[in-house]
Design a protein around this motif. Structure first.
Motif, PDB file in Angstrom:
ATOM      1  N   ASP A   1      24.338-141.946 -41.506  1.00 17.79           N
ATOM      2  CA  ASP A   1      23.188-141.805 -40.611  1.00 17.79           C
ATOM      3  C   ASP A   1      22.723-143.169 -40.128  1.00 17.79           C
ATOM      4  O   ASP A   1      22.542-144.092 -40.927  1.00 17.79           O
ATOM      5  CB  ASP A   1      22.031-141.103 -41.321  1.00 17.79           C
ATOM      6  N   THR A   2      22.507-143.271 -38.818  1.00 14.75           N
ATOM      7  CA  THR A   2      22.001-144.510 -38.227  1.00 14.75           C
ATOM      8  C   THR A   2      20.919-144.167 -37.215  1.00 14.75           C
ATOM      9  O   THR A   2      20.968-143.108 -36.573  1.00 14.75           O
ATOM     10  CB  THR A   2      23.124-145.286 -37.520  1.00 14.75           C
ATOM     11  N   GLU A   3      19.946-145.057 -37.074  1.00 14.79           N
ATOM     12  CA  GLU A   3      18.893-144.808 -36.092  1.00 14.79           C
ATOM     13  C   GLU A   3      19.412-145.015 -34.683  1.00 14.79           C
ATOM     14  O   GLU A   3      18.968-144.350 -33.742  1.00 14.79           O
ATOM     15  CB  GLU A   3      17.695-145.727 -36.366  1.00 14.79           C
ATOM     16  N   GLY A   4      20.343-145.945 -34.519  1.00 16.04           N
ATOM     17  CA  GLY A   4      20.992-146.156 -33.237  1.00 16.04           C
ATOM     18  C   GLY A   4      22.363-145.515 -33.219  1.00 16.04           C
ATOM     19  O   GLY A   4      22.804-144.898 -34.193  1.00 16.04           O
ATOM     20  N   PHE A   5      23.056-145.649 -32.105  1.00 14.05           N
ATOM     21  CA  PHE A   5      24.391-145.074 -31.990  1.00 14.05           C
ATOM     22  C   PHE A   5      25.333-145.647 -33.055  1.00 14.05           C
ATOM     23  O   PHE A   5      25.273-146.843 -33.365  1.00 14.05           O
ATOM     24  CB  PHE A   5      24.989-145.377 -30.619  1.00 14.05           C
ATOM     25  N   PRO A   6      26.220-144.818 -33.620  1.00 13.00           N
ATOM     26  CA  PRO A   6      27.254-145.343 -34.522  1.00 13.00           C
ATOM     27  C   PRO A   6      28.090-146.390 -33.789  1.00 13.00           C
ATOM     28  O   PRO A   6      28.334-146.284 -32.584  1.00 13.00           O
ATOM     29  CB  PRO A   6      28.091-144.105 -34.855  1.00 13.00           C
ATOM     30  N   THR A   7      28.531-147.393 -34.518  1.00  7.18           N
ATOM     31  CA  THR A   7      29.262-148.502 -33.896  1.00  7.18           C
ATOM     32  C   THR A   7      30.771-148.343 -33.985  1.00  7.18           C
ATOM     33  O   THR A   7      31.508-149.173 -33.463  1.00  7.18           O
ATOM     34  CB  THR A   7      28.856-149.835 -34.540  1.00  7.18           C
ATOM     35  N   THR A   8      31.250-147.287 -34.657  1.00  6.79           N
ATOM     36  CA  THR A   8      32.676-147.020 -34.779  1.00  6.79           C
ATOM     37  C   THR A   8      32.951-145.573 -34.358  1.00  6.79           C
ATOM     38  O   THR A   8      32.035-144.747 -34.347  1.00  6.79           O
ATOM     39  CB  THR A   8      33.158-147.224 -36.224  1.00  6.79           C
ATOM     40  N   PRO A   9      34.201-145.239 -34.011  1.00 11.32           N
ATOM     41  CA  PRO A   9      34.513-143.856 -33.650  1.00 11.32           C
ATOM     42  C   PRO A   9      34.188-142.894 -34.789  1.00 11.32           C
ATOM     43  O   PRO A   9      34.384-143.216 -35.964  1.00 11.32           O
ATOM     44  CB  PRO A   9      36.024-143.896 -33.382  1.00 11.32           C
ATOM     45  N   CYS A  10      33.691-141.712 -34.435  1.00 12.37           N
ATOM     46  CA  CYS A  10      33.339-140.694 -35.429  1.00 12.37           C
ATOM     47  C   CYS A  10      34.367-139.568 -35.348  1.00 12.37           C
ATOM     48  O   CYS A  10      34.397-138.829 -34.353  1.00 12.37           O
ATOM     49  CB  CYS A  10      31.936-140.164 -35.170  1.00 12.37           C
ATOM     50  N   PRO A  11      35.224-139.407 -36.360  1.00 10.04           N
ATOM     51  CA  PRO A  11      36.330-138.447 -36.306  1.00 10.04           C
ATOM     52  C   PRO A  11      35.918-137.001 -36.067  1.00 10.04           C
ATOM     53  O   PRO A  11      36.695-136.217 -35.527  1.00 10.04           O
ATOM     54  CB  PRO A  11      36.994-138.608 -37.683  1.00 10.04           C
TER      55      PRO A  11
ATOM     56  N   ILE B   1      21.374-131.753 -32.130  1.00 11.00           N
ATOM     57  CA  ILE B   1      22.369-131.596 -31.074  1.00 11.00           C
ATOM     58  C   ILE B   1      23.651-132.251 -31.550  1.00 11.00           C
ATOM     59  O   ILE B   1      23.631-133.387 -32.045  1.00 11.00           O
ATOM     60  CB  ILE B   1      21.917-132.261 -29.759  1.00 11.00           C
ATOM     61  N   VAL B   2      24.769-131.546 -31.436  1.00 10.68           N
ATOM     62  CA  VAL B   2      26.061-132.093 -31.867  1.00 10.68           C
ATOM     63  C   VAL B   2      26.879-132.430 -30.630  1.00 10.68           C
ATOM     64  O   VAL B   2      27.115-131.569 -29.768  1.00 10.68           O
ATOM     65  CB  VAL B   2      26.819-131.099 -32.763  1.00 10.68           C
ATOM     66  N   TRP B   3      27.324-133.682 -30.573  1.00 12.93           N
ATOM     67  CA  TRP B   3      28.081-134.186 -29.425  1.00 12.93           C
ATOM     68  C   TRP B   3      29.556-134.299 -29.798  1.00 12.93           C
ATOM     69  O   TRP B   3      29.905-134.908 -30.810  1.00 12.93           O
ATOM     70  CB  TRP B   3      27.546-135.554 -29.009  1.00 12.93           C
ATOM     71  N   ASP B   4      30.424-133.731 -28.965  1.00 15.63           N
ATOM     72  CA  ASP B   4      31.862-133.785 -29.216  1.00 15.63           C
ATOM     73  C   ASP B   4      32.433-135.095 -28.666  1.00 15.63           C
ATOM     74  O   ASP B   4      33.040-135.137 -27.589  1.00 15.63           O
ATOM     75  CB  ASP B   4      32.561-132.582 -28.583  1.00 15.63           C
ATOM     76  N   THR B   5      32.216-136.156 -29.424  1.00 16.48           N
ATOM     77  CA  THR B   5      32.698-137.479 -29.020  1.00 16.48           C
ATOM     78  C   THR B   5      34.168-137.699 -29.376  1.00 16.48           C
ATOM     79  O   THR B   5      34.717-138.758 -29.083  1.00 16.48           O
ATOM     80  CB  THR B   5      31.861-138.578 -29.704  1.00 16.48           C
ATOM     81  N   THR B   6      34.812-136.699 -29.993  1.00 14.45           N
ATOM     82  CA  THR B   6      36.196-136.893 -30.454  1.00 14.45           C
ATOM     83  C   THR B   6      37.150-137.165 -29.300  1.00 14.45           C
ATOM     84  O   THR B   6      38.195-137.800 -29.496  1.00 14.45           O
ATOM     85  CB  THR B   6      36.678-135.652 -31.226  1.00 14.45           C
ATOM     86  N   LYS B   7      36.823-136.711 -28.112  1.00 12.78           N
ATOM     87  CA  LYS B   7      37.665-136.951 -26.943  1.00 12.78           C
ATOM     88  C   LYS B   7      37.583-138.391 -26.460  1.00 12.78           C
ATOM     89  O   LYS B   7      38.347-138.793 -25.568  1.00 12.78           O
ATOM     90  CB  LYS B   7      37.265-136.002 -25.805  1.00 12.78           C
ATOM     91  N   PHE B   8      36.661-139.149 -27.025  1.00 13.66           N
ATOM     92  CA  PHE B   8      36.432-140.521 -26.566  1.00 13.66           C
ATOM     93  C   PHE B   8      36.630-141.538 -27.691  1.00 13.66           C
ATOM     94  O   PHE B   8      36.068-142.633 -27.659  1.00 13.66           O
ATOM     95  CB  PHE B   8      35.014-140.648 -26.004  1.00 13.66           C
ATOM     96  N   ASN B   9      37.444-141.185 -28.679  1.00 14.02           N
ATOM     97  CA  ASN B   9      37.611-142.052 -29.848  1.00 14.02           C
ATOM     98  C   ASN B   9      38.744-143.056 -29.720  1.00 14.02           C
ATOM     99  O   ASN B   9      38.957-143.857 -30.629  1.00 14.02           O
ATOM    100  CB  ASN B   9      37.836-141.199 -31.107  1.00 14.02           C
ATOM    101  N   ASN B  10      39.473-143.036 -28.620  1.00 11.39           N
ATOM    102  CA  ASN B  10      40.565-143.990 -28.417  1.00 11.39           C
ATOM    103  C   ASN B  10      39.982-145.371 -28.128  1.00 11.39           C
ATOM    104  O   ASN B  10      39.389-145.596 -27.076  1.00 11.39           O
ATOM    105  CB  ASN B  10      41.459-143.535 -27.264  1.00 11.39           C
ATOM    106  N   LYS B  11      40.166-146.298 -29.063  1.00  8.91           N
ATOM    107  CA  LYS B  11      39.570-147.638 -28.918  1.00  8.91           C
ATOM    108  C   LYS B  11      40.102-148.376 -27.694  1.00  8.91           C
ATOM    109  O   LYS B  11      39.457-149.313 -27.200  1.00  8.91           O
ATOM    110  CB  LYS B  11      39.820-148.461 -30.182  1.00  8.91           C
TER     111      LYS B  11
END
Length: 356
Positions: free
Chosen positions: A186-196, A255-265
């Motif tokens: 848990d972070t108050e700001g956006f996570p700084t690494t990809p979230c699987p 709210i759950v965001w599907d960021t998995t499509k954007f995990n390619n560094k």
């Protein structure tokens, strides 16, 4: 689902041991499908079309750019939430991914843990410590949580009112501790690494009311936190200040965001920094916020809080529900003709920079 019910068991035990008052803890937890994605905001910029930034909205179909200070439950004809007597509206800023080439794409929402066949949307909680411990909102009540201009941490730690959970894998892996309580995920700001497994946003509203005003110009001053500071998830037994003596149910949005499509560094910025933005242009995540307009029918919410209702049904209070096929059909046509799903060169509303 097992993890979520395990969390509820922990919460129930905590309340029974005295953290939450009487043993009659009430905690509604239910899903609301997407009602609309639109650039209107009847609280902050009433009547303005378009508003400064994109919101994702759920609840009753009375939602529009100018919502009167009236009983919303009498104006709506359907709701995207599973409790059919709940015509309230809830909305938050959307999340966008900024690719290395500078273009943006809105991150889609996905269904939360143990919710069902919702069309994305929001998971809503209402929590009270027991019978007579919380006064339900009145018709016309509305409020705001957060600060759309914040760029720094509040420094509240586990008592922050907005946080992001970075799931460690599919099917909500890592979802063990209470919202905003996990020191690693848990972070108050956006996570700084990809979230699987994607990212969950939590927004928690104040639990004390002045007992007089249904709203105030900034949509904040008529509500307050307990004297000991903001209440964390499902802990509602704090003493309210004398200026705001009336305890109200704790409203909590997920709210759950599907960021998995954007995990390619390789698609991330060259310097490796995180690529997410709130729709209001905030790159930190600290500016996440939520809006609420009350719209429960009659005394339905009060009955739920006084009868120890738990999760997504409540026979004790005779609350009526609908399945998601019906909830998913309740939608509101968007007011602004903009592309909210394709790649865009700028965030919608970027020409209105500086406005909340």
């Amino acid at each position: 689902m097992t993890k979520w019910f395990g969390l509820l068991a922990i919460v129930a035990v905590a309340h029974a041991q005295g953290r939450g008052g009487s043993s009659g803890l009430a905690m509604l937890r239910f899903g609301c499908s997407e009602l609309s994605i639109d650039r209107i905001d009847p609280l902050v910029t009433p009547g303005q079309i378009p508003s400064p930034h994109v919101h994702q909205i759920v609840g009753g179909n009375a939602f529009n750019a100018s919502m009167p200070s009236a009983d919303i439950s009498e104006l709506a004809t359907c709701t995207s939430c599973t409790f059919t007597e709940n015509f309230s509206n809830y909305w938050t800023a959307s999340v966008y991914f900024k690719a290395r080439n500078g273009s943006y794409k809105r991150v889609p929402q996905m269904v939360n843990d143990a919710i069902g066949a919702a069309n994305g949307g929001v998971t809503v909680y209402y929590t009270a410590s027991g019978k007579g411990q919380a006064t339900a909102f009145k018709p016309g009540f509305r409020m705001f949580s957060g600060d759309a201009l914040r760029k720094i941490s509040t420094g509240l730690g586990r008592n922050t009112q907005s946080c992001f959970r970075c799931y460690t894998g599919p099917n909500f892996q890592g979802n063990v501790q209470s919202p905003c309580f996990d020191p690693k995920l848990d972070t108050e700001g956006f996570p700084t690494t990809p979230c699987p497994g994607g990212i969950r946003t939590s927004v928690i509203f104040p639990v004390c009311w002045d007992g007089k005003n249904l709203d105030t110009p900034n949509h904040i001053d008529h509500v307050a936190h307990p004297v000991g500071g903001p209440a964390s998830f499902a802990v509602t037994n704090g003493q309210c200040p004398t200026t705001h003596p009336v305890k109200i149910p704790q409203v909590h949005l997920e709210i759950v965001w599907d960021t998995t499509k954007f995990n390619n560094k390789e698609d991330w910025p060259v310097d490796g920094s995180q690529p997410l933005y709130l729709s209001n242009g905030d790159h930190t995540g600290f500016a996440q916020h939520g809006d609420y307009v009350f719209g429960w029918k009659g005394d339905a919410l009060q009955r739920a809080m006084d009868n120890g209702c738990f999760a997504a049904t409540c026979t004790a209070a005779n609350l009526k529900t609908q399945a998601f096929p019906a909830a998913n059909r309740c939608q509101v046509k968007k007011s602004v003709n903009e592309d909210y799903d394709g790649w865009v060169k700028e965030l919608p509303g970027s020409d209105m920079a500086g406005m909340a």
